[in-house]
Scaffold this active site. Structure first.
Site, PDB file in Angstrom:
ATOM      1  N   CYS A   1      -0.999  -0.287 -15.562  1.00  7.31           N
ATOM      2  CA  CYS A   1      -1.892  -1.125 -14.761  1.00  7.31           C
ATOM      3  C   CYS A   1      -3.177  -0.386 -14.393  1.00  7.31           C
ATOM      4  O   CYS A   1      -4.204  -1.008 -14.126  1.00  7.31           O
ATOM      5  CB  CYS A   1      -1.182  -1.619 -13.504  1.00  7.31           C
ATOM      6  SG  CYS A   1      -0.598  -0.304 -12.422  1.00  7.31           S
TER       7      CYS A   1
ATOM      8  N   ALA B   1      10.570  -9.443   1.177  1.00  7.27           N
ATOM      9  CA  ALA B   1      10.903  -9.148  -0.222  1.00  7.27           C
ATOM     10  C   ALA B   1       9.635  -8.988  -1.056  1.00  7.27           C
ATOM     11  O   ALA B   1       9.642  -9.223  -2.263  1.00  7.27           O
ATOM     12  CB  ALA B   1      11.789 -10.247  -0.804  1.00  7.27           C
ATOM     13  N   GLY B   2       8.548  -8.573  -0.395  1.00  4.06           N
ATOM     14  CA  GLY B   2       7.284  -8.370  -1.102  1.00  4.06           C
ATOM     15  C   GLY B   2       7.252  -7.044  -1.835  1.00  4.06           C
ATOM     16  O   GLY B   2       8.266  -6.335  -1.937  1.00  4.06           O
TER      17      GLY B   2
END
Length: 418
Positions: A50, A190-191
């Site tokens: 990335c 839950a990020g």
């Protein structure tokens, strides 16, 4: 043969360009085949993450090398060359070796010293070996970079201190609890940050993880990956007493865990201590919780102070790491230069051995026919001497005719003449 490293990264290009230059994993074989089909490319590795896309190549030197490779990269991704050229860096030989060593060691990462990049470099190298790696020098460069990265992490503190919120939260937990193998952790949210926390905890073999989230579907994906239980946010009040550690990071505008909720949990736990790490903004845990006995509350600001201190330590360690990289890159290039002479040395030795074998065979045949041994041996020595010094003698004579004193001195030195 020349070693190259070229590409873009988070420092030279925005994400809008990086995503256009990235190589998708399912098309990597096709990309490598296309790259190696270029006449000047002898071997190649594609590293695409990335934060960076880089080509590591072994190539034949030619005048239009840079233009040809930029053209290939742009053609492959349907890019305008002008869009790429200003963001592209180009390293050759020693600089290419140093760059790869720095990348593998985490010295060129967005998060200084982060360890994940080494795994990504190893995977890129492994992918290239599936029928694509053709240059032994390139392979040796990668293997050396792996050992350098290991040395950097062993001999410096580059990776000893947490410099991300997720890692800092886990480091704090491990500092307070002697072992995570006996504790239960409640993760709220839950990020992305909680995902990283969960993976860190799994690596440290936490006994049990519970994930509380507004939507069960997202939490379940993470739970399946790390082996956790999923509950609803509304179940936190009932289940809080089970948790030794609570790490929370949601986008809720209001606190999710209140003082009364923690008081009830502590009472059920017979006042066994609880560590609460609130890394949400706005906060998920009411600040008053920190006033409760046996409730140890840390906010994102507390973690940031830890991170700032640790980052300073990493920067100091990076200075040591850069010294290691410079030394190792220099030694690798010395080895590489020595290899370039190996083929010449082998050819020279083979030529001398052929002369020896040819003349020895003739001498032995003459002896078998009853010739005088002393005469035959003297003839062998004379012919062997003349054959072996013939080529160097011609080179010396030509250098003298050309008035090339530098070449004469090099030849004298090569022949061991004072």
């Amino acid at each position: 043969m020349t070693l190259l490293a070229l590409g873009i990264n988070h420092k030279t290009a925005p994400v809008s360009l990086r995503e256009r230059v990235s190589f998708s994993p399912d098309k990597l074989d096709q990309a490598l085949d296309s790259l190696l089909a270029q006449p000047m490319v002898q071997g190649g590795v594609v590293l695409s993450t990335c934060n960076r896309t880089e080509l590591y190549l072994s190539v034949e030197e030619r005048d239009d090398l840079q233009e040809a490779l930029i053209r290939w990269l742009c053609d492959y991704h349907n890019l305008n060359e002008d869009d790429l050229r200003n963001s592209l860096y180009w390293h050759q030989d020693n600089d290419a070796v140093s760059h790869l060593m720095r990348v593998a060691s985490g010295l060129d990462s967005l998060v200084l010293g982060e360890p994940q990049i080494l795994g990504q470099v190893k995977k890129a190298f492994a992918d290239s070996q599936k029928g694509h790696m053709k240059a032994s020098e390139l392979e040796r460069m990668f293997q050396k970079s792996f050992s350098v990265a290991k040395r950097v992490r062993t001999e410096t503190d580059i990776g000893a201190s947490a410099v991300s919120v997720a890692f800092a939260a886990c480091t704090l937990a491990r500092q307070i609890f002697e072992s995570l193998s006996t504790v239960t952790v409640l993760l709220v949210g839950a990020g992305e940050t909680i995902e990283l926390v969960a993976r860190h905890l799994r690596e440290h073999k936490v006994q049990k993880m519970i994930i509380a989230n507004r939507t069960r579907e997202r939490a379940q994906i993470l739970a399946d990956e790390v082996g956790a239980e999923v509950i609803a946010l509304s179940d936190i009040d009932e289940r809080l007493r089970e948790a030794d550690i609570i790490i929370s990071s949601t986008a809720s505008p209001l606190p999710i865990i209140g003082k009364g909720m923690v008081e009830r949990a502590l009472k059920s736990r017979r006042n066994q201590p609880m560590l609460l790490v609130d890394i949400a903004v706005p906060r998920d845990v009411e600040p008053e919780v920190g006033k409760l006995a046996n409730a140890y509350l840390y906010s994102v600001d507390d973690l940031q102070s830890i991170i700032s201190h640790n980052l300073a330590q990493r920067k100091a360690a990076a200075v040591e790491a850069e010294t290691i990289v410079a030394q190792e890159a220099s030694e690798f290039m010395a080895w590489l230069r020595a290899q370039s002479a190996s083929e010449t040395i082998r050819d020279y030795r083979s030529q001398a051995e052929q002369v020896r074998d040819e003349l020895t065979a003739k001498a032995l045949a003459a002896l078998e026919q009853g010739g005088d041994a002393q005469t035959i041996m003297q003839d062998l020595a004379w012919k062997l001497t003349n054959r072996l010094i013939h080529a160097p003698t011609k080179s010396l004579q030509q250098a003298a005719r050309d008035g090339d004193n530098e070449r004469l001195n090099i030849l004298r030195d090569s022949l061991g003449l004072e």
